[in-house]
Design a protein around this motif. Structure first.
Motif, PDB file in Angstrom:
ATOM      1  N   SER A  66     -35.420 -35.352 -29.060  1.00  0.00           N
ATOM      2  CA  SER A  66     -36.793 -35.824 -29.249  1.00  0.00           C
ATOM      3  C   SER A  66     -36.845 -36.936 -30.285  1.00  0.00           C
ATOM      4  O   SER A  66     -37.633 -37.880 -30.173  1.00  0.00           O
ATOM      5  CB  SER A  66     -37.704 -34.661 -29.680  1.00  0.00           C
ATOM      6  OG  SER A  66     -37.830 -33.724 -28.652  1.00  0.00           O
ATOM      7  N   SER A  73     -32.953 -29.456 -22.669  1.00  0.00           N
ATOM      8  CA  SER A  73     -33.781 -30.327 -23.505  1.00  0.00           C
ATOM      9  C   SER A  73     -34.144 -31.609 -22.767  1.00  0.00           C
ATOM     10  O   SER A  73     -35.305 -32.047 -22.781  1.00  0.00           O
ATOM     11  CB  SER A  73     -33.043 -30.664 -24.806  1.00  0.00           C
ATOM     12  OG  SER A  73     -32.696 -29.496 -25.503  1.00  0.00           O
ATOM     13  N   GLN A  95     -39.571 -38.768 -32.414  1.00  0.00           N
ATOM     14  CA  GLN A  95     -40.460 -37.762 -32.979  1.00  0.00           C
ATOM     15  C   GLN A  95     -39.767 -37.065 -34.145  1.00  0.00           C
ATOM     16  O   GLN A  95     -38.725 -36.422 -33.949  1.00  0.00           O
ATOM     17  CB  GLN A  95     -40.855 -36.730 -31.915  1.00  0.00           C
ATOM     18  CG  GLN A  95     -41.748 -37.283 -30.824  1.00  0.00           C
ATOM     19  CD  GLN A  95     -42.129 -36.219 -29.801  1.00  0.00           C
ATOM     20  OE1 GLN A  95     -41.615 -35.102 -29.828  1.00  0.00           O
ATOM     21  NE2 GLN A  95     -43.025 -36.566 -28.905  1.00  0.00           N
ATOM     22  N   ASN A 153     -33.163 -30.056 -28.463  1.00  0.00           N
ATOM     23  CA  ASN A 153     -34.508 -30.560 -28.195  1.00  0.00           C
ATOM     24  C   ASN A 153     -35.029 -31.361 -29.384  1.00  0.00           C
ATOM     25  O   ASN A 153     -35.631 -32.433 -29.218  1.00  0.00           O
ATOM     26  CB  ASN A 153     -35.450 -29.400 -27.881  1.00  0.00           C
ATOM     27  CG  ASN A 153     -36.812 -29.871 -27.415  1.00  0.00           C
ATOM     28  OD1 ASN A 153     -36.921 -30.669 -26.485  1.00  0.00           O
ATOM     29  ND2 ASN A 153     -37.858 -29.388 -28.059  1.00  0.00           N
ATOM     30  N   ILE A 203     -37.931 -33.176 -21.436  1.00  0.00           N
ATOM     31  CA  ILE A 203     -38.383 -34.535 -21.761  1.00  0.00           C
ATOM     32  C   ILE A 203     -38.680 -35.329 -20.498  1.00  0.00           C
ATOM     33  O   ILE A 203     -39.734 -35.974 -20.372  1.00  0.00           O
ATOM     34  CB  ILE A 203     -37.327 -35.251 -22.623  1.00  0.00           C
ATOM     35  CG1 ILE A 203     -37.220 -34.587 -24.002  1.00  0.00           C
ATOM     36  CG2 ILE A 203     -37.674 -36.733 -22.778  1.00  0.00           C
ATOM     37  CD1 ILE A 203     -36.077 -35.104 -24.852  1.00  0.00           C
TER      38      ILE A 203
END
Length: 338
Positions: free
Chosen positions: A132, A184, A138, A128, A188
């Motif tokens: 991400s 994950s 991120q 994750n 998203i």
């Protein structure tokens, strides 16, 4: 002595939270053990068919609940389950990830069993963080990365100890890693697709499961499962208990989405993650006790590292979000007149 209104309200609220958490634990643990029984049994070796059947049950339950809400208005509130091709196409990318997630998840459970399932599927948090950054750009703080390092250490130690005991399935580990990636990706893509169903989780579940049933058809035809189904049908058809177990698995698969949302609603996302970690620990303990197997101290240490790292990551991310929100609410003193 009479109980005050505030005390009564607190006790009622605490009792409600306790019941919700117990319901989540019961549904989640029951689903894992029941699926392991279905997938690990000798009656029918057809994990794709089992997953397809459970998705079909979820679709049927959506229709039943919608009919119930129309016939008995006010008892439940369930959205219309109409067919809209545009929405189905918008949800399709998520459905592909969803099918991969539940398929690899069940294959992991089939090959690893319940006892090692928590460790085998423990890299969801790590993937994750990675995805991400790759997809959403991120960044992740050093403290959160340290927690991920603890999880990876627990995973590697668990794989080593399971291999030492002679119970390790490398296919199971491989499926567990793929399932972790898909978990994950599912999180998203869910955020992206929710707007297509006006943020309604039930509608998303309906479209997801309908799409999944359609996707599973070519997968089943391309696999060797139809031949195994045909060969086992005379035996399996006579086992009504097995079909009842299949149906209950579909109901629990449908219910897990509801009880997860219910627990988050009555507690918080942080409490939900802590509850999930404690549930995983209990689930592992039950699996070891029910299997009457002995595990080494290092094997148990791997589970503690995974659960501890996951809990710490949840706490770190929650703390960082609170700090960010507090910083955003503070006035910018540089723009204030002196």
């Amino acid at each position: 002595m009479a109980m005050s209104g505030s005390e009564e309200t607190f006790l009622v609220r605490a009792g409600r939270i306790f019941l919700v958490v117990c319901l989540y634990w019961f549904v989640s643990i029951s689903l894992v053990f029941l699926n392991q029984r279905l997938l690990g049994g000798s009656q029918l070796d057809a994990p794709l068919f089992v997953t397809f059947f459970q998705c079909s049950v979820s679709v049927g339950l959506c229709w039943i609940l919608r009919l119930w809400s129309v016939v008995c208005p006010g008892t439940i509130d369930f959205p219309s389950v109409r067919f809209e091709p545009k929405t189905f196409l918008e949800v399709l990318p998520l459905s592909v990830v969803f099918v991969a997630m539940i398929t690899f998840n069940n294959l992991c459970l089939k090959h690893l069993g319940v006892a090692f399932y928590t460790v085998g599927r423990s890299l969801s948090t790590v993937f994750n963080v990675l995805l991400s950054y790759v997809i959403l750009r991120q960044p992740t703080s050093p403290r959160a990365l340290l927690c991920c390092g603890v999880i990876i250490g627990g995973f590697l130690l668990g794989v080593d100890q399971e291999n030492v005991s002679g119970a390790l399935s490398w296919w199971g580990v491989f499926y567990g890693m793929l399932a972790s990636v898909c978990v994950s990706l599912n999180a998203i893509y869910t955020k992206k697709v929710l707007t297509a169903v006006d943020g309604n989780i039930w509608m998303l579940s309906y479209y997801n499961n309908v799409n999944a049933c359609v996707i599973f058809v070519p997968l089943l035809l391309l696999s060797s499962e139809p031949a195994r189904l045909a060969a086992s049908l005379p035996v399996v058809a006579a086992h009504l208990h097995w079909w009842a177990t299949m149906f209950v698995g579909g109901v629990l698969g449908f219910a897990i989405g509801y009880v997860t949302g219910l627990q988050i609603k009555h507690t918080s996302p942080l409490t939900h993650n802590v509850s999930g970690t404690a549930k995983a620990c209990t689930q592992t303990l039950l699996a070891v006790l029910s299997g009457s197997t002995k595990k080494s101290p290092l094997w148990w240490s791997s589970n503690l590292l995974v659960l501890g790292g996951s809990s710490a990551y949840t706490w770190v991310r929650s703390t960082e979000m609170k700090e960010r929100d507090t910083h955003m609410l503070q006035p910018d003193k540089t723009n204030l007149g002196g």
